[in-house]
Design a protein around this motif. Structure first.
Motif, PDB file in Angstrom:
ATOM      1  N   TYR A 190       0.841  -1.185   0.000  1.00  0.00           N
ATOM      2  CA  TYR A 190       0.000   0.000   0.000  1.00  0.00           C
ATOM      3  C   TYR A 190       0.884   1.246   0.000  1.00  0.00           C
ATOM      4  CZ  TYR A 190      -3.851   3.127   1.165  1.00  0.00           C
ATOM      5  OH  TYR A 190      -4.780   4.135   1.123  1.00  0.00           O
ATOM      6  N   LYS A 191       0.349   2.292  -0.590  1.00  0.00           N
ATOM      7  CA  LYS A 191       1.114   3.526  -0.812  1.00  0.00           C
ATOM      8  C   LYS A 191       1.635   4.138   0.502  1.00  0.00           C
ATOM      9  CE  LYS A 191       2.180   6.156  -4.419  1.00  0.00           C
ATOM     10  NZ  LYS A 191       2.925   5.523  -5.493  1.00  0.00           N
ATOM     11  N   TYR A 192       0.748   4.371   1.424  1.00  0.00           N
ATOM     12  CA  TYR A 192       1.145   4.966   2.702  1.00  0.00           C
ATOM     13  C   TYR A 192       0.449   4.233   3.842  1.00  0.00           C
ATOM     14  CZ  TYR A 192       3.012   9.112   0.319  1.00  0.00           C
ATOM     15  OH  TYR A 192       3.736   9.960  -0.461  1.00  0.00           O
ATOM     16  N   MET A 193       1.133   3.326   4.496  1.00  0.00           N
ATOM     17  CA  MET A 193       0.495   2.579   5.581  1.00  0.00           C
ATOM     18  C   MET A 193       0.155   3.458   6.778  1.00  0.00           C
ATOM     19  SD  MET A 193      -0.444  -0.353   4.954  1.00  0.00           S
ATOM     20  CE  MET A 193      -0.937  -0.770   6.616  1.00  0.00           C
ATOM     21  N   CYS A 194       0.948   4.518   6.995  1.00  0.00           N
ATOM     22  CA  CYS A 194       0.709   5.337   8.187  1.00  0.00           C
ATOM     23  C   CYS A 194      -0.484   6.271   8.001  1.00  0.00           C
ATOM     24  CB  CYS A 194       1.954   6.128   8.551  1.00  0.00           C
ATOM     25  SG  CYS A 194       2.493   7.267   7.271  1.00  0.00           S
ATOM     26  N   SER A 195      -0.976   6.381   6.767  1.00  0.00           N
ATOM     27  CA  SER A 195      -2.114   7.268   6.533  1.00  0.00           C
ATOM     28  C   SER A 195      -3.373   6.678   7.154  1.00  0.00           C
ATOM     29  CB  SER A 195      -2.324   7.468   5.025  1.00  0.00           C
ATOM     30  OG  SER A 195      -2.760   6.252   4.458  1.00  0.00           O
ATOM     31  N   GLU A 196      -4.386   7.503   7.275  1.00  0.00           N
ATOM     32  CA  GLU A 196      -5.660   7.056   7.852  1.00  0.00           C
ATOM     33  C   GLU A 196      -6.228   5.846   7.080  1.00  0.00           C
ATOM     34  OE1 GLU A 196      -6.482   8.653  10.657  1.00  0.00           O
ATOM     35  OE2 GLU A 196      -8.143   7.268  10.960  1.00  0.00           O
ATOM     36  N   PRO A 197      -6.294   5.909   5.739  1.00  0.00           N
ATOM     37  CA  PRO A 197      -6.824   4.746   5.007  1.00  0.00           C
ATOM     38  C   PRO A 197      -5.962   3.499   5.197  1.00  0.00           C
ATOM     39  CG  PRO A 197      -6.565   6.638   3.527  1.00  0.00           C
ATOM     40  CD  PRO A 197      -6.027   7.049   4.849  1.00  0.00           C
ATOM     41  N   GLY A 198      -4.642   3.695   5.295  1.00  0.00           N
ATOM     42  CA  GLY A 198      -3.735   2.564   5.506  1.00  0.00           C
ATOM     43  C   GLY A 198      -4.040   1.874   6.826  1.00  0.00           C
ATOM     44  N   GLN A 199      -4.186   2.675   7.866  1.00  0.00           N
ATOM     45  CA  GLN A 199      -4.466   2.109   9.183  1.00  0.00           C
ATOM     46  C   GLN A 199      -5.853   1.463   9.218  1.00  0.00           C
ATOM     47  OE1 GLN A 199      -3.352   4.469  12.661  1.00  0.00           O
ATOM     48  NE2 GLN A 199      -2.317   5.911  11.305  1.00  0.00           N
ATOM     49  N   GLU A 200      -6.798   2.123   8.552  1.00  0.00           N
ATOM     50  CA  GLU A 200      -8.158   1.565   8.533  1.00  0.00           C
ATOM     51  C   GLU A 200      -8.198   0.222   7.823  1.00  0.00           C
ATOM     52  OE1 GLU A 200     -10.667   4.591   6.895  1.00  0.00           O
ATOM     53  OE2 GLU A 200     -10.573   5.769   8.764  1.00  0.00           O
ATOM     54  N   MET A 201      -7.402   0.116   6.752  1.00  0.00           N
ATOM     55  CA  MET A 201      -7.341  -1.136   6.009  1.00  0.00           C
ATOM     56  C   MET A 201      -6.877  -2.265   6.934  1.00  0.00           C
ATOM     57  SD  MET A 201      -5.107  -1.879   2.590  1.00  0.00           S
ATOM     58  CE  MET A 201      -3.521  -1.581   3.325  1.00  0.00           C
ATOM     59  N   LEU A 202      -5.841  -1.936   7.720  1.00  0.00           N
ATOM     60  CA  LEU A 202      -5.301  -2.916   8.654  1.00  0.00           C
ATOM     61  C   LEU A 202      -6.373  -3.322   9.675  1.00  0.00           C
ATOM     62  CD1 LEU A 202      -1.797  -2.360  10.208  1.00  0.00           C
ATOM     63  CD2 LEU A 202      -3.656  -3.143  11.618  1.00  0.00           C
ATOM     64  N   GLU A 203      -7.062  -2.316  10.205  1.00  0.00           N
ATOM     65  CA  GLU A 203      -8.081  -2.593  11.219  1.00  0.00           C
ATOM     66  C   GLU A 203      -9.216  -3.448  10.640  1.00  0.00           C
ATOM     67  OE1 GLU A 203      -7.078   1.821  12.726  1.00  0.00           O
ATOM     68  OE2 GLU A 203      -9.234   1.318  12.675  1.00  0.00           O
ATOM     69  N   LYS A 204      -9.598  -3.100   9.404  1.00  0.00           N
ATOM     70  CA  LYS A 204     -10.701  -3.823   8.766  1.00  0.00           C
ATOM     71  C   LYS A 204     -10.313  -5.275   8.490  1.00  0.00           C
ATOM     72  CE  LYS A 204     -12.985  -2.868   4.897  1.00  0.00           C
ATOM     73  NZ  LYS A 204     -12.913  -2.132   3.628  1.00  0.00           N
ATOM     74  N   ASP A 205      -9.076  -5.455   8.041  1.00  0.00           N
ATOM     75  CA  ASP A 205      -8.600  -6.813   7.746  1.00  0.00           C
ATOM     76  C   ASP A 205      -8.615  -7.697   8.989  1.00  0.00           C
ATOM     77  OD1 ASP A 205      -8.281  -6.366   5.109  1.00  0.00           O
ATOM     78  OD2 ASP A 205      -6.093  -6.208   5.120  1.00  0.00           O
ATOM     79  N   ILE A 206      -8.268  -7.091  10.120  1.00  0.00           N
ATOM     80  CA  ILE A 206      -8.239  -7.877  11.364  1.00  0.00           C
ATOM     81  C   ILE A 206      -9.623  -8.501  11.591  1.00  0.00           C
ATOM     82  CG2 ILE A 206      -8.043  -7.736  13.888  1.00  0.00           C
ATOM     83  CD1 ILE A 206      -5.874  -5.588  13.482  1.00  0.00           C
ATOM     84  N   ASN A 238     -10.149 -12.271  10.356  1.00  0.00           N
ATOM     85  CA  ASN A 238      -9.898 -12.901  11.651  1.00  0.00           C
ATOM     86  C   ASN A 238      -8.401 -13.001  11.942  1.00  0.00           C
ATOM     87  OD1 ASN A 238     -10.731 -13.997  14.019  1.00  0.00           O
ATOM     88  ND2 ASN A 238     -10.930 -16.094  13.217  1.00  0.00           N
ATOM     89  N   LEU A 239      -7.699 -11.917  11.646  1.00  0.00           N
ATOM     90  CA  LEU A 239      -6.244 -11.921  11.837  1.00  0.00           C
ATOM     91  C   LEU A 239      -5.935 -11.844  13.321  1.00  0.00           C
ATOM     92  CD1 LEU A 239      -5.152  -9.300   9.129  1.00  0.00           C
ATOM     93  CD2 LEU A 239      -5.294 -11.789   8.906  1.00  0.00           C
ATOM     94  N   ASN A 240      -4.809 -12.462  13.722  1.00  0.00           N
ATOM     95  CA  ASN A 240      -4.371 -12.307  15.101  1.00  0.00           C
ATOM     96  C   ASN A 240      -2.904 -11.886  15.225  1.00  0.00           C
ATOM     97  OD1 ASN A 240      -3.195 -14.723  14.461  1.00  0.00           O
ATOM     98  ND2 ASN A 240      -4.635 -15.964  15.675  1.00  0.00           N
TER      99      ASN A 240
END
Lengths: 665, 164
Positions: free
Chosen positions: A46-62, A66-68
């Motif tokens: 992803y282009k910018y992981m630290c950006s708001e969309p980057g972080q949201e993507m991570l949160e959504k994926d969890i 069902n990521l741990n």
């Protein structure tokens, strides 16, 4: 992949950081390769992981997958580890289920071979995938913050930070090495670019420090030891004696008048040796505290023991003077520390071609500050070294000991502006013709460029060129008895010889001689040139790598008074943020004992520099006090039975990482 | 090995270096080298620990057992340890470990301890390049543990020595 944490489901995120990583590392190739590893459920770039969309993507994926476990490959963990830990926690996982991989500072920014850099990123991320699977959930421990603050250095930075905190109701210990607070600023006559009087703006703040009920001021004092941790630092301060009891002295100064030295004969440090003082003296009229000091080196009583001690008589009933007073040691506990130890100017003798110390009429800029000062040794009369002649022409050399491979490489930031200020003041005081010799005229600041233009309009000459040498070797009658500056005027393209009566060396700023000792004392870091290193140049400019220890002023790097005051205010605010929160969360990377494996050999006990390991006689086992443990892991490496472990850096986590970076792991 | 997208490096021998750096000095020096865009050989893989004192000699043996051609340890200069004296403990362990590695037939250039402070990004660059150059001359680590012929996994071969 299974372990004690059950089935591991890892999400991996490779950040392009715009083109910072993406232009060197093939992020797609990394994420595709990582996707083939066991346990990896999601692998994205992803282009910018630290950006708001980057972080949201991570949160959504969890939630969705069902990521741990999370792995983020981006910049240094020193920059964004907390960001991705927070995102992991927001996604519903323990924040320590995240591992970060540095593929920017340690990879894309330092390598040019794209294939090799991509491979390196693949190896590093693979290691993190192996490591994160072993990571355990952890909680941060809370420690209370002692609300008291120690401020080291009583220049304008320390003064401003002390007053800011004290006005907010915090108790402050202000420790200053000199007999008075005020620092360099107290020596200045006017301040650029407004030309307001330095004393007029500084001395009221100095008095306020003295009067403030929340400030304990210790002058002639040095911090001699510091231990503990954020929120709870134990500080030892040695207060050198001035042989005059501060509590008894009324500040009448009659002792000074009464000294057996009728004439002041000792070089006066405050006036850069241009004036004289007595062995008993007040550094300058507005000194704070208003208590004289006795100089052991020159006082006859200390030298021979046979002085008439007229000072004692003058003090009379107060009995403030006591030659038997001794240094005192104070032990205090504070929660935070602000280091504001300032700078020293470059010793002009290091540049022998400018003739300082050889030709009497070569002065340093600090000497000229005192000469133009109405309360200086000449009451504001600018005389040459003979003490009676006014200069008719003055050459001011910029960048003396700055921007120079032979001395200091850095720009000292304030010299252009103070040189222009001195040019103005010298012209005002003497009417002399003034030449400024500069490499580049650096006037970045509010009102600075306007000040430069004003000076040009006042008829100050500015010649672009680095002066090669100052000489008294006259080549023609007009140069007889003058100091000649040899310089290439780079705008005209000619070499010039300019005869003047007085030369001013605009000396640069550098770290104190003992900055390294101070650094060790406070467990902070220096940057290459020796100024104290901030935690992050942009985002944490007053923090250090040691929590609860902050920086203000020129000890962090050259800066002018407005910037120093702003930084001191920022440091005070950072300290206050900790104090008002009331507690601080600590990294849980402490050591712990697996009791059933501990043989009670006590190998670990003496290794701990913080005495955090105790041997429990009842159990015959070692025990780690997590409050005292700072998490270095030295004991863990030493334990022969492997019964000591370190949270976040467990043996199996590190082994997984080491084996992970190697190909056939 | 199936083609799973792992980039294969062409050309001659490229040594694998495991670098174990302390969080406060050498890791930051590597960060600084990055911020300053210094360029150095891409062979080392950095493993971060809080203090070089955390480095168990087994970490080094484990790295060699798993295919490292060199191991680099980076810590704070003596007297500068963030944890007061962890680096002195490192130094003591490294002295013993060096003798052990020598007895195992691992050339001394393969194992290196360097004090690199947070401000010494350039020193890091120099050390990295120098180590890669030396290892290239030395060639791959052909460590043959006596048991290696029987045990397929190098880790098992080292097990007797490393005592994990």
């Amino acid at each position: 992949m299974h372990d004690q944490n059950g089935s591991v489901r890892i999400g991996v995120y490779i950040c392009h950081c715009g083109s910072n990583i993406g232009s060197v590392v093939d992020c797609k190739a990394v994420s595709e390769y990582i996707a083939t590893l066991p346990g990896v459920v999601v692998s994205r770039d992803y282009k910018y992981m630290c950006s708001e969309p980057g972080q949201e993507m991570l949160e959504k994926d969890i939630a969705e997958h069902n990521l741990n476990r999370i792995v983020v490959a981006s910049c240094s963990p020193h920059l964004h580890e907390h960001t991705f830990r927070a995102a992991t926690a927001k996604g519903g996982l323990n924040q320590y289920f995240m591992a970060m991989v540095n593929i920017r500072e340690h990879d894309s920014w330092v390598h040019t071979d794209k294939r090799a850099a991509t491979r390196k990123a693949q190896d590093l991320v693979r290691a993190a995938v192996a490591r994160v699977a072993k990571q355990k959930p952890l909680d941060k421990a809370r420690v209370d913050i002692d609300p008291k603050v120690l401020i080291v250095g009583g220049g304008i930075a320390g003064i401003h930070a002390a007053l800011t905190l004290a006005n907010a109701g915090k108790k402050v210990y202000l420790v200053e090495r000199a007999p008075t607070i005020g620092g360099h600023m107290a020596k200045f006559d006017k301040t650029f670019p407004t030309l307001d009087c330095a004393a007029c703006i500084l001395t009221p703040k100095m008095s306020a420090v003295r009067a403030h009920p929340n400030i304990t001021l210790w002058t002639m004092a040095e911090v001699t030891s510091l231990s503990g941790y954020v929120g709870n630092y134990d500080v030892q301060v040695t207060r050198h004696t001035r042989y005059i009891d501060e509590d008894l002295c009324a500040g009448c100064l009659e002792c000074i008048a009464a000294c057996v030295y009728k004439q002041a004969k000792v070089d006066d440090e405050f006036n850069e040796g241009l004036g004289k003082r007595k062995p008993i003296y007040l550094p300058f009229p507005q000194a704070i505290p208003q208590v004289p000091v006795i100089d052991r080196e020159t006082c006859i009583e200390f030298k021979s023991g046979k002085c008439k001690k007229t000072c004692l008589e003058a003090c009379g009933e107060r009995h403030a003077i006591n030659f038997k007073l001794e240094d005192k040691v104070e032990n205090v506990r504070v929660g935070t520390v602000i280091v504001a130890t300032g700078f020293q100017t470059v010793d002009a003798k290091r540049l022998p071609y400018y003739g300082y110390g050889v030709y009497p009429n070569v002065f340093t800029s600090l000497e000229v500050e005192r000469l133009v000062n109405a309360s200086g040794p000449t009451a504001g009369e600018v005389y040459l070294r003979d003490g009676k002649t006014h200069p008719k022409s003055v050459g001011i050399i910029h960048c003396v000991g700055s921007r120079d491979e032979k001395t200091n490489k850095w720009c000292s930031r304030v010299c252009c502006m103070y040189s222009l200020k001195l040019a103005h003041l010298l012209k005002e005081h003497t009417g002399a013709e003034i030449f400024n010799f500069y490499i580049d005229m650096r006037t970045p600041g509010k009102g600075f460029e306007e000040f430069y233009q004003r000076l040009l309009n006042e008829g100050v000459h500015c010649i672009r060129g680095r002066v090669a040498e100052v000489t008294d070797w006259a080549l023609n009658p007009s140069e007889e008895g003058k100091l000649v500056l040899r310089v290439e005027d780079t705008l005209l393209g000619v070499v010039r010889r300019i005869p003047v009566d007085m030369v001013v060396l605009s000396v640069g700023l550098e770290p104190h001689k003992d900055a390294q000792e101070v650094r060790r004392l406070f467990n902070i870091t220096c940057s290459t040139e020796g100024f104290f290193l901030e935690r992050h140049p942009k985002l944490a400019p007053v923090n250090t790598f040691t929590d609860g220890i902050f920086l203000a002023g020129c000890c962090q790097g050259p800066k002018d008074i407005p910037d120093t005051v702003a930084q001191a205010g920022a440091a005070a605010a950072e300290a206050m943020a900790l104090i008002d929160a009331g507690y601080v969360e600590q990294e849980p990377n402490t050591a712990y004992v697996i009791e059933e494996d501990c043989s009670g050999c006590k190998t670990c006990v003496p290794l701990c520099p913080y005495s955090a390991i105790a041997f429990r006689e009842d159990k015959r086992k070692a025990e780690v006090n997590p409050v005292l443990c700072k998490g270095c892991g030295t004991c863990v490496a030493a334990c022969p039975s492997g019964s000591l472990q370190q949270h976040l850096f467990e043996d199996d986590e590190i082994f997984a990482e080491i084996e992970g970076v190697l190909v056939h792991a | 090995m199936p083609d799973n997208g792992l980039v294969k490096l062409e050309g001659g021998f490229e040594p694998n270096i495991v670098a174990i750096f302390c969080n406060w000095c050498t890791y930051l020096a590597a960060d600084l080298a990055g911020t300053a865009r210094m360029k150095y050989a891409p062979n080392a893989r950095v493993v971060r620990v809080m203090c070089s004192g955390r480095i168990d000699p087994q970490f080094v043996l484990d790295a060699f057992a798993n295919g490292a051609d060199g191991v680099l340890i980076g810590g704070c200069h003596p007297g500068d340890c963030h944890y007061q004296e962890g680096n002195y403990k490192t130094l003591r362990r490294v002295q013993v470990l060096k003798r052990l590695l020598k007895q195992m037939g691992i050339e001394e250039e393969r194992f290196r301890l360097e004090w690199i402070s947070a401000s010494e990004g350039d020193r890091l660059r120099v050390v990295m390049n120098d180590m890669v150059e030396k290892l290239k001359k030395l060639g791959p680590l052909n460590y043959k543990a006596p048991a290696e012929t029987e045990a397929a996994e190098p880790e098992k071969a080292m097990a007797g020595v490393a005592g994990r």
